[in-house]
Scaffold this active site. Structure first.
Site, PDB file in Angstrom:
ATOM      1  N   GLU A  56     -32.151 -21.470  34.130  1.00 27.37           N
ATOM      2  CA  GLU A  56     -31.670 -21.630  35.681  1.00 27.37           C
ATOM      3  C   GLU A  56     -32.346 -20.828  36.583  1.00 27.37           C
ATOM      4  O   GLU A  56     -32.539 -21.144  37.830  1.00 27.37           O
ATOM      5  CB  GLU A  56     -30.267 -21.906  35.635  1.00 27.37           C
ATOM      6  N   HIS A 106     -35.205 -22.324  39.136  1.00 29.09           N
ATOM      7  CA  HIS A 106     -34.359 -22.965  40.377  1.00 29.09           C
ATOM      8  C   HIS A 106     -34.132 -21.342  41.246  1.00 29.09           C
ATOM      9  O   HIS A 106     -34.383 -21.330  42.229  1.00 29.09           O
ATOM     10  CB  HIS A 106     -33.129 -23.375  40.115  1.00 29.09           C
ATOM     11  N   HIS A 130     -23.648 -26.861  36.482  1.00 25.46           N
ATOM     12  CA  HIS A 130     -25.101 -26.993  35.687  1.00 25.46           C
ATOM     13  C   HIS A 130     -26.244 -26.187  36.433  1.00 25.46           C
ATOM     14  O   HIS A 130     -26.926 -25.584  35.695  1.00 25.46           O
ATOM     15  CB  HIS A 130     -25.209 -28.431  35.904  1.00 25.46           C
TER      16      HIS A 130
END
Length: 229
Positions: free
Chosen positions: A118, A122, A64
């Protein structure tokens, strides 16, 4: 005296620049490396899944994300708006990402939208340690290093719709990895709590598993289902 708008605008731009640089230079304490069970993603009432354009992924945990975190449980996000996802930087790990980091969101995609999200949310917060290629490569290597499905299977825990104690799931992973994982559950269409995501903690280099400074608050009952996929 008339206000000097040019000075005001200059100060405003300077403040915005300094704020962006502060965000870029933020340190973080560790990564959460999060893997997701596709069977639990696909069988809830709230969402449906679509297979990637490369086809149905293997019945295995998928990545993930690799998420920078602080020891107090908070986390940075969207740290560098100038650093956009660039497929050319990950060309040599693309096939591994398609295998280990598939997107199950709808509509069906090739994963680029998922990976872009992502990285920008992040990954940009770990640029003090990892550039874009290193970030994705680190996640793939961690996935290969932590074969969660094998660890569970070796403990007699299989994705067969059966129910297992939360403690047995946690212990099987801890025995294999060396550190206590965080476990997240969701509910399937029948309302059963099921194994959904597993959190492992990683040092700031993105290479070594470590003891978690803090774990996500557990939302699982003592017995959970491990759904088929």
């Amino acid at each position: 005296m008339k206000p000097n708008y040019s000075i005001f605008i200059f100060k405003l731009l300077l403040l915005q620049y300094l704020s962006s640089q502060l965000c870029l230079s933020q340190d973080f304490d560790f990564f959460y490396f999060v893997q997701q069970w596709p069977g639990a993603y696909c069988d809830t009432k709230q969402q449906r899944c679509c297979y990637p354009k490369t086809g149905r992924p293997a019945a295995d945990f998928g990545i993930h994300g690799l998420w920078p975190n602080y020891k107090d449980g908070s986390y940075p996000s969207n740290c560098d708006h100038n650093s956009v996802f660039d497929r050319t930087q990950i060309s040599d790990v693309l096939s591994s990402m398609e295998k280990h980091w598939p997107s199950l969101s709808c509509p069906s995609s090739n994963g680029l939208r998922f990976w872009s999200h992502e990285w920008e949310k992040h990954g940009t917060c770990s640029e003090s340690e990892l550039d874009q290629r290193e970030y994705f490569e680190a996640a793939v290597k961690l996935k290969e290093k932590a074969n969660l499905l094998k660890l569970l299977n070796n403990a007699g825990i299989e994705a067969n719709d059966e129910f297992y104690s939360l403690e047995s799931v946690r212990n099987a992973i801890e025995e294999g990895i060396g550190f206590t994982p965080g476990i997240q559950c969701n509910k399937n269409s029948a309302g059963n709590a099921q194994l959904y995501q597993i959190y492992l903690c990683v040092d700031t280099s993105g290479s070594q598993f470590i003891k978690c400074p803090i774990l996500p608050k557990p939302k699982c009952p003592s017995t959970i289902q491990f759904p088929k996929f």
